[in-house]
Design an enzyme around this catalytic site. Structure first.
Site, short mmCIF file in Angstrom:
data_model
loop_
_atom_site.label_atom_id
_atom_site.label_comp_id
_atom_site.label_asym_id
_atom_site.label_seq_id
_atom_site.Cartn_x
_atom_site.Cartn_y
_atom_site.Cartn_z
CG HIS A 144 63.96 19.03 -9.00
ND1 HIS A 144 64.06 19.69 -7.80
CD2 HIS A 144 64.77 17.93 -8.90
CE1 HIS A 144 64.91 19.03 -7.02
NE2 HIS A 144 65.35 17.97 -7.65
CD GLU A 173 67.82 16.92 -9.59
OE1 GLU A 173 68.19 17.97 -9.05
OE2 GLU A 173 67.42 15.93 -8.95
CG HIS A 219 65.23 13.56 -7.26
ND1 HIS A 219 65.09 14.90 -7.02
CD2 HIS A 219 64.04 12.98 -6.94
CE1 HIS A 219 63.86 15.13 -6.57
NE2 HIS A 219 63.20 13.99 -6.51
CD GLU A 250 69.58 12.15 -5.44
OE1 GLU A 250 69.69 12.59 -6.61
OE2 GLU A 250 69.26 12.86 -4.47
ZN ZN Z 1 66.56 16.37 -7.09
#
Ligand code: ZN
Length: 343
Positions: free
Chosen positions: A92, A108, A161, A232
């Site tokens: 992002h 995030e 992420h 993640e």
């Molecule tokens: Zn993400």
């Protein structure tokens, strides 16, 4: 006899052998001898000092480090670093803030950048070359991210992420391409093991494809040429996971860097000392994406009969399109997830 008796007998006064005179001569000699002795001692001390300076301060201090250097070069061969490249993708950025915590203040995109910059520093400290898809709060499309990664000729790709979901959801999971390429799995499992060793709330394992749809892939795992994975790093919606990240961010970065080096060695990109063993960037065995045609090719796949697409050649490997890849592509076209924030 008295002086008078002596003078009477010898016609002259006796010669006075004065004790004072004798003593005076004696002490003169002692003083001279002492002065000479002091001078001699002084000279000897100076000479010894000079010799110590030459053989002790000079030779021994230059010999000892030489011995140490020899030891270092025999047990720990000198190398300027690990000769491979990692591309890090902080998920992002810019207008795309990704997931957020329940307060809406923790984004995030900030967490991913913080972790990625630390990972970059850890890798660079090991002498690894690093390419970043972004180093500031900027937005890049997934196409741009994949192009940057491929253009960087990186050997490994790590996308960072944070997960999101119900408050009870916690832990770390890592995603790789659904064709389950060994090189990508190795990278992902090495990273997951290293993070697990530091301490995570739950090991959610390595996943293939996309959450809820194993026929689909995260774009970064689909369009990058090198072994890739999408990490993640805990749930941003879980307070315990956020606390773990905040308290161990440096250790997580260090662990991931070590895992990347371990992977590079295990894949034969470098030897134990970091010397590069291959000429070209390392290529994953996952189906290779052709940007021009927008389709996959796989090394040993069958040619898809219905089209006239030419095989693509990357790093001297010839790839041909497969039916499964075609299906995969169609699935992605219909339900391509925007990124890794879901679940
Ligand atoms: Zn993400």
């Amino acid at each position: 006899m008295t002086e008078q008796e002596f003078e009477k007998k010898y016609g002259r006064p006796p010669v006075k052998h004065s004790g004072d005179v004798k003593t005076k001569i004696y002490w003169d000699r002692i003083v001279i001898a002492l002065v000479l002795l002091v001078l001699l001692v002084f000279c000897v001390v100076r000479l010894i000092g000079a010799l110590i300076g030459a053989f002790g301060g000079g030779e021994s201090s230059s010999v000892l480090p030489a011995v140490n250097n020899n030891k270092e070069s025999s047990s720990e061969p000198e190398h300027t670093g690990y000769d491979f490249t990692v591309c890090i993708d902080p998920g992002h950025g810019g207008d795309d803030s990704g997931a957020q915590d329940k307060t809406g203040k923790r984004l995030e995109k900030d967490d991913t950048l913080n972790v990625s910059l630390k990972l970059r520093d850890e890798l660079e400290a090991l002498g690894v070359n690093v390419a970043m898809t972004r180093e500031t709060d900027e937005f890049l499309t997934l196409d741009e991210i994949c192009k940057k990664a491929n253009d960087s000729k990186a050997d490994l790709f790590i996308s960072i992420h944070r997960n999101s979901g119900d408050e009870a959801n916690k832990g770390v999971e890592i995603w790789v391409n659904n064709h389950e390429p060994e090189s990508d799995i190795l990278l992902a499992s090495n990273i997951l093991s290293a993070l697990d060793e530091v301490g995570i709330s739950k090991n959610r394992e390595v996943g293939f494809g996309f959450i809820g749809d194993s026929c689909s892939n995260y774009q970064v795992n689909r369009q990058t040429h090198m072994p890739s994975c999408l990490v993640e790093l805990g749930f941003i919606t879980n307070d315990a996971d956020n606390k773990l990240l905040d308290e161990h961010i440096g250790e997580y970065a260090h662990a991931m860097a070590q895992a990347a080096v371990k992977t590079a060695k295990e894949l034969g990109i470098t030897d134990e000392n970091g010397e590069r063993l291959i000429d070209e960037p390392y290529l994953s065995t996952k189906p290779q994406w052709n940007e021009k045609t927008g389709t996959y090719f796989t090394e040993e796949g069958e040619i898809y009969a219905a089209d006239a697409l030419q095989p693509v050649i990357i790093n001297d490997h010839k790839y041909t399109q497969t039916t499964s890849a075609k299906q995969d592509d169609a699935t992605n076209a219909a339900a391509q997830p925007p990124d890794g924030t879901v679940g």
